[in-house]
Design a protein around this motif. Structure first.
Motif, PDB file in Angstrom:
ATOM      1  N   PHE A  50     -15.683  16.174 -59.535  1.00 23.02           N
ATOM      2  CA  PHE A  50     -15.760  15.113 -58.522  1.00 23.02           C
ATOM      3  C   PHE A  50     -17.073  14.963 -57.824  1.00 23.02           C
ATOM      4  O   PHE A  50     -17.506  13.965 -57.528  1.00 23.02           O
ATOM      5  CB  PHE A  50     -14.607  15.217 -57.545  1.00 23.02           C
ATOM      6  CG  PHE A  50     -14.620  14.562 -56.171  1.00 23.02           C
ATOM      7  CD1 PHE A  50     -14.286  12.999 -56.545  1.00 23.02           C
ATOM      8  CD2 PHE A  50     -14.872  14.819 -55.215  1.00 23.02           C
ATOM      9  CE1 PHE A  50     -14.422  12.393 -55.609  1.00 23.02           C
ATOM     10  CE2 PHE A  50     -14.844  14.160 -53.880  1.00 23.02           C
ATOM     11  CZ  PHE A  50     -14.641  12.804 -54.091  1.00 23.02           C
ATOM     12  N   ILE A  51     -17.803  15.926 -57.429  1.00 22.66           N
ATOM     13  CA  ILE A  51     -18.727  16.169 -56.441  1.00 22.66           C
ATOM     14  C   ILE A  51     -19.883  15.646 -57.459  1.00 22.66           C
ATOM     15  O   ILE A  51     -20.901  14.642 -56.777  1.00 22.66           O
ATOM     16  CB  ILE A  51     -19.084  17.682 -55.789  1.00 22.66           C
ATOM     17  CG1 ILE A  51     -17.963  18.140 -54.986  1.00 22.66           C
ATOM     18  CG2 ILE A  51     -20.338  17.525 -55.451  1.00 22.66           C
ATOM     19  CD1 ILE A  51     -17.987  17.460 -53.875  1.00 22.66           C
ATOM     20  N   LEU A  53     -18.134  17.420 -44.908  1.00 21.49           N
ATOM     21  CA  LEU A  53     -19.245  18.154 -45.661  1.00 21.49           C
ATOM     22  C   LEU A  53     -19.011  19.541 -45.596  1.00 21.49           C
ATOM     23  O   LEU A  53     -19.338  20.332 -46.879  1.00 21.49           O
ATOM     24  CB  LEU A  53     -20.716  17.737 -44.831  1.00 21.49           C
ATOM     25  CG  LEU A  53     -20.872  16.300 -44.924  1.00 21.49           C
ATOM     26  CD1 LEU A  53     -22.344  16.247 -43.966  1.00 21.49           C
ATOM     27  CD2 LEU A  53     -21.346  15.826 -46.223  1.00 21.49           C
ATOM     28  N   VAL A  54     -18.535  20.205 -44.402  1.00 19.93           N
ATOM     29  CA  VAL A  54     -18.281  21.583 -44.614  1.00 19.93           C
ATOM     30  C   VAL A  54     -17.367  21.869 -45.639  1.00 19.93           C
ATOM     31  O   VAL A  54     -17.404  22.819 -46.335  1.00 19.93           O
ATOM     32  CB  VAL A  54     -17.796  22.096 -43.174  1.00 19.93           C
ATOM     33  CG1 VAL A  54     -16.969  23.411 -43.065  1.00 19.93           C
ATOM     34  CG2 VAL A  54     -18.892  22.081 -41.937  1.00 19.93           C
ATOM     35  N   ALA A  55     -16.213  20.978 -45.829  1.00 23.41           N
ATOM     36  CA  ALA A  55     -15.095  21.356 -46.761  1.00 23.41           C
ATOM     37  C   ALA A  55     -15.639  21.265 -48.166  1.00 23.41           C
ATOM     38  O   ALA A  55     -15.466  22.043 -49.072  1.00 23.41           O
ATOM     39  CB  ALA A  55     -13.949  20.248 -46.573  1.00 23.41           C
ATOM     40  N   GLN A  56     -16.543  20.209 -48.200  1.00 29.42           N
ATOM     41  CA  GLN A  56     -17.259  20.050 -49.777  1.00 29.42           C
ATOM     42  C   GLN A  56     -17.946  21.271 -49.992  1.00 29.42           C
ATOM     43  O   GLN A  56     -17.952  22.033 -51.177  1.00 29.42           O
ATOM     44  CB  GLN A  56     -18.095  18.941 -49.627  1.00 29.42           C
ATOM     45  CG  GLN A  56     -17.217  17.476 -49.686  1.00 29.42           C
ATOM     46  CD  GLN A  56     -18.153  16.233 -49.752  1.00 29.42           C
ATOM     47  OE1 GLN A  56     -19.069  16.311 -49.679  1.00 29.42           O
ATOM     48  NE2 GLN A  56     -17.359  15.241 -49.698  1.00 29.42           N
ATOM     49  N   ILE A  57     -18.774  21.729 -49.143  1.00 26.81           N
ATOM     50  CA  ILE A  57     -19.804  22.836 -49.341  1.00 26.81           C
ATOM     51  C   ILE A  57     -18.853  24.294 -49.545  1.00 26.81           C
ATOM     52  O   ILE A  57     -19.015  25.038 -50.483  1.00 26.81           O
ATOM     53  CB  ILE A  57     -20.726  23.047 -47.944  1.00 26.81           C
ATOM     54  CG1 ILE A  57     -21.702  21.987 -47.836  1.00 26.81           C
ATOM     55  CG2 ILE A  57     -21.332  24.627 -48.192  1.00 26.81           C
ATOM     56  CD1 ILE A  57     -22.591  22.115 -46.604  1.00 26.81           C
ATOM     57  N   GLN A  58     -17.572  24.136 -48.735  1.00 24.90           N
ATOM     58  CA  GLN A  58     -16.576  25.312 -49.054  1.00 24.90           C
ATOM     59  C   GLN A  58     -16.267  25.518 -50.361  1.00 24.90           C
ATOM     60  O   GLN A  58     -15.983  26.456 -50.962  1.00 24.90           O
ATOM     61  CB  GLN A  58     -15.552  25.556 -47.829  1.00 24.90           C
ATOM     62  CG  GLN A  58     -16.330  25.847 -46.795  1.00 24.90           C
ATOM     63  CD  GLN A  58     -15.242  25.710 -45.341  1.00 24.90           C
ATOM     64  OE1 GLN A  58     -14.235  24.662 -45.371  1.00 24.90           O
ATOM     65  NE2 GLN A  58     -15.381  26.363 -44.452  1.00 24.90           N
ATOM     66  N   GLN A  59     -15.845  24.356 -50.905  1.00 28.90           N
ATOM     67  CA  GLN A  59     -15.385  23.946 -52.345  1.00 28.90           C
ATOM     68  C   GLN A  59     -16.405  24.242 -53.245  1.00 28.90           C
ATOM     69  O   GLN A  59     -16.223  23.828 -54.421  1.00 28.90           O
ATOM     70  CB  GLN A  59     -14.805  22.963 -52.373  1.00 28.90           C
ATOM     71  CG  GLN A  59     -13.581  22.479 -51.324  1.00 28.90           C
ATOM     72  CD  GLN A  59     -12.315  23.343 -51.872  1.00 28.90           C
ATOM     73  OE1 GLN A  59     -12.169  23.724 -52.946  1.00 28.90           O
ATOM     74  NE2 GLN A  59     -11.577  23.756 -50.652  1.00 28.90           N
ATOM     75  N   VAL A 113     -25.734  22.013 -52.902  1.00 27.68           N
ATOM     76  CA  VAL A 113     -26.116  21.780 -51.980  1.00 27.68           C
ATOM     77  C   VAL A 113     -27.298  22.498 -51.757  1.00 27.68           C
ATOM     78  O   VAL A 113     -27.152  23.757 -51.966  1.00 27.68           O
ATOM     79  CB  VAL A 113     -25.017  21.713 -50.567  1.00 27.68           C
ATOM     80  CG1 VAL A 113     -24.586  23.155 -50.502  1.00 27.68           C
ATOM     81  CG2 VAL A 113     -25.826  21.286 -49.327  1.00 27.68           C
ATOM     82  N   ASP A 114     -28.458  22.223 -51.154  1.00 27.26           N
ATOM     83  CA  ASP A 114     -29.615  22.982 -50.586  1.00 27.26           C
ATOM     84  C   ASP A 114     -29.600  23.196 -49.367  1.00 27.26           C
ATOM     85  O   ASP A 114     -30.033  24.272 -48.594  1.00 27.26           O
ATOM     86  CB  ASP A 114     -30.998  22.507 -51.292  1.00 27.26           C
ATOM     87  CG  ASP A 114     -30.793  22.332 -52.901  1.00 27.26           C
ATOM     88  OD1 ASP A 114     -30.316  23.498 -53.348  1.00 27.26           O
ATOM     89  OD2 ASP A 114     -31.478  21.452 -53.309  1.00 27.26           O
ATOM     90  N   VAL A 115     -29.322  21.959 -48.503  1.00 27.40           N
ATOM     91  CA  VAL A 115     -29.688  21.718 -47.087  1.00 27.40           C
ATOM     92  C   VAL A 115     -28.594  21.338 -46.421  1.00 27.40           C
ATOM     93  O   VAL A 115     -28.026  20.329 -47.023  1.00 27.40           O
ATOM     94  CB  VAL A 115     -30.991  21.091 -46.605  1.00 27.40           C
ATOM     95  CG1 VAL A 115     -31.167  21.100 -45.248  1.00 27.40           C
ATOM     96  CG2 VAL A 115     -32.206  21.833 -47.189  1.00 27.40           C
ATOM     97  N   PHE A 116     -28.111  21.875 -45.276  1.00 33.04           N
ATOM     98  CA  PHE A 116     -27.040  21.060 -44.518  1.00 33.04           C
ATOM     99  C   PHE A 116     -27.354  20.904 -43.098  1.00 33.04           C
ATOM    100  O   PHE A 116     -28.157  21.806 -42.452  1.00 33.04           O
ATOM    101  CB  PHE A 116     -25.676  22.048 -44.285  1.00 33.04           C
ATOM    102  CG  PHE A 116     -24.652  21.555 -43.731  1.00 33.04           C
ATOM    103  CD1 PHE A 116     -24.267  20.115 -43.688  1.00 33.04           C
ATOM    104  CD2 PHE A 116     -23.793  22.411 -42.657  1.00 33.04           C
ATOM    105  CE1 PHE A 116     -23.162  19.726 -42.837  1.00 33.04           C
ATOM    106  CE2 PHE A 116     -22.870  21.704 -41.889  1.00 33.04           C
ATOM    107  CZ  PHE A 116     -22.473  20.772 -42.135  1.00 33.04           C
ATOM    108  N   ALA A 137     -26.086  28.738 -51.647  1.00 32.08           N
ATOM    109  CA  ALA A 137     -26.008  28.052 -53.014  1.00 32.08           C
ATOM    110  C   ALA A 137     -27.058  27.342 -53.435  1.00 32.08           C
ATOM    111  O   ALA A 137     -27.278  26.875 -54.420  1.00 32.08           O
ATOM    112  CB  ALA A 137     -24.767  27.191 -52.896  1.00 32.08           C
ATOM    113  N   ALA A 138     -28.316  27.239 -52.655  1.00 32.91           N
ATOM    114  CA  ALA A 138     -29.538  26.420 -52.828  1.00 32.91           C
ATOM    115  C   ALA A 138     -30.227  26.776 -54.216  1.00 32.91           C
ATOM    116  O   ALA A 138     -30.335  27.868 -54.448  1.00 32.91           O
ATOM    117  CB  ALA A 138     -30.393  26.541 -51.845  1.00 32.91           C
TER     118      ALA A 138
END
Lengths: 259, 263
Positions: free
Chosen positions: A4-5, A77-83, A87-90, A228-229
């Protein structure tokens, strides 16, 4: 979830490409066969205009920094990163959301505050109801909308109202800042409490009424490179650019305050 | 005619299985992630009960409104030939494909404080619909009524009109025919349409939040509560969405068996 992402991400790239083409800016895409892949930045919705401008400026430094964006509410965004989103930068609109990622061990180094934002009362252009401050919002018959307490702007608004000793029952608790601005610019609501930067972005139909420092709340925006970058070096270069005098000038032009 | 089991060709079986899994996997995911231990406290939390009650009141009111306004509309579509009927029908079923948020904005343009009719209502009667429960009912009706209209229209078209003719020749008036013959004959599609309409109203989100806003107990229906809870109480959000799911599932199963013939 990952698929999805990725789909979203590619459509985002397509959208950014379209925007770049439409604006006639020199597209960074495929300028050379060995073009570096872009830094993926997840940024709070309130940063949309500022970071798009930031991205086109970063594309002109030497060596050029290519960026692609995913803009949404910080909790999303936090939820997406946790899943496991790529992502490189938040860049978050508040500390608690960044802290969730720090606690989860997803952040490289420690986050740095790169901008601040303040609250303003948003009213229709010309201020037909003659509102001068938070205390005026209790006036009977006045339709006031706020952000829901669950989202950062709602939490900050509640803090400001408390500092001012003002108690109001809003007509609605909107899910984000843009919805509050929308209700005011459509004339459905008489006033709302939003960020200074959103009033600026809201255009000619709305105007801001300042809230004095003693009642105002300063929202700090932290930024960090993610563990994860996949482009760690370029990701750090982008964060440095945001913190550089040039990056800070861009943020200031969108009404953000310095760290 | 009765047909026994027939063998399923393999490709069809595989694709059908994938099709079913596509819908069932997300449900299983939701069930597995659901924090069952919190079921009772989360569902009986005051904000959950408030949203649940408002959702029931608003969706049932929307269904009633859709019946009052939609039944005559369906009858006219099925029985009266007039120029522009196809266009009118398309216009009144547009909310089925319109993004609900756009529907909400359109409602504001019509019934909002600065809207076409809304400014007259405000000036003449002091009636303001946005940010009220009535506004939430309107938003739900706007999105859900087309389901009722289309279902009932199909029922009226497929019914055997000779019963109506027979009643007429036996001396029944038009009103009696409608009440004693037509409505009983289309009762299954009327019921099916009303239930579909109600289920759609129950799940309505976009038009409601845009037109009626979000305030607990007044316009914060269950879907809105779920959306906000996702940011602060994700566990409660999952449980609340399961409630919506179970209700809809029961409705669909019962509907299929009782009224559409269990095949």
């Amino acid at each position: 979830m990952t698929a999805f992402i990725q789909i979203r991400r590619s459509s985002l790239v397509a959208a950014v490409g379209l925007v770049a083409a439409a604006c006639g800016s020199p597209g960074p895409v495929s300028s050379s066969p060995a073009a570096p892949s872009p830094v993926t930045v997840f940024a709070a919705a309130s940063l949309t205009a500022a970071f798009q401008s930031m991205g086109s400026a970063a594309g002109h430094v030497n060596p050029p920094l290519l960026t692609e964006y995913n803009f949404a509410g910080s909790p999303t965004l936090v939820a997406q990163i946790q899943q496991g989103a790529p992502v490189d930068v938040f860049a978050s609109a508040d500390q608690p959301n960044m802290q969730k990622l720090v606690d989860g061990g997803l952040v490289m180094g420690s986050p740095r505050v790169f901008a601040t934002n303040r609250l303003q009362i948003v009213v229709a252009a010309g201020n037909p109801k003659g509102i001068t401050g938070l205390a005026d919002l209790v006036r009977p018959g006045l339709v006031v909308v706020l952000c829901a307490p669950a989202v950062p702007c709602g939490r900050y608004a509640a803090q400001a109202l408390e500092k001012a000793g003002v108690r109001i029952v809003p007509a609605s608790e909107e899910t984000d800042v843009k919805a509050v601005i929308g209700k005011v610019s459509l004339g459905e609501a008489d006033a709302g409490i939003v960020y200074v930067t959103d009033v600026r972005a809201g255009g000619a139909k709305v105007q801001g009424i300042a809230i004095p420092d003693t009642q105002n709340v300063v929202a700090a925006y932290p930024i960090a490179v993610m563990k994860a970058a996949s482009h760690g070096r370029a990701a750090q270069a982008f964060v440095d650019f945001v913190l550089s005098p040039q990056g800070q000038r861009i943020l200031a032009s969108f009404a953000f305050g310095g760290p | 005619m009765f047909r026994g089991r027939q063998p399923v060709p393999l490709p069809i079986g595989i694709l059908a299985g994938a099709g079913a899994a596509f819908f069932i996997l997300p449900l299983i995911g939701l069930m597995l992630r659901a924090p069952w231990a919190n079921l009772w406290p989360d569902l009986t939390a005051p904000e959950s009960l408030l949203a649940l009650r408002l959702s029931l009141v608003a969706s049932l009111s929307a269904t009633a409104l859709a019946l009052v306004l939609g039944l005559p509309l369906a009858w006219i579509y099925a029985r009266v030939v007039f120029p522009g009927r196809t266009v009118l029908r398309a216009l009144t079923t547009l909310p089925m494909v319109l993004p609900p948020v756009v529907g909400g904005v359109a409602l504001l343009m019509a019934f909002g404080r600065r809207g076409l009719l809304g400014q007259i209502l405000d000036a003449a009667f002091g009636i303001r619909l946005p940010f009220t429960t009535a506004g939430a009912v309107m938003a739900e009706t706007f999105v859900a009524m087309p389901f009722l209209v289309l279902t009932v229209e199909a029922g009226l078209r497929s019914m055997d009109r000779r019963y109506e003719d027979a009643a007429r020749t036996l001396g029944a008036g038009r009103w009696t025919v409608l009440r004693r013959v037509t409505l009983p004959l289309v009762a299954p599609s009327l019921f099916a349409g009303a239930v579909l309409c109600w289920a759609r109203a129950l799940g309505e989100f976009g038009a409601t939040i845009t037109f009626a806003g979000n305030f607990p107990g007044r316009t914060q229906t269950l879907p809105l509560a779920v959306y906000l809870a996702l940011e602060t109480r994700p566990d409660a959000a999952i449980l609340l969405s399961l409630v919506l799911l179970v209700v809809s599932l029961v409705v669909l199963v019962v509907l299929r068996d009782r009224w559409l013939g269990s095949a």
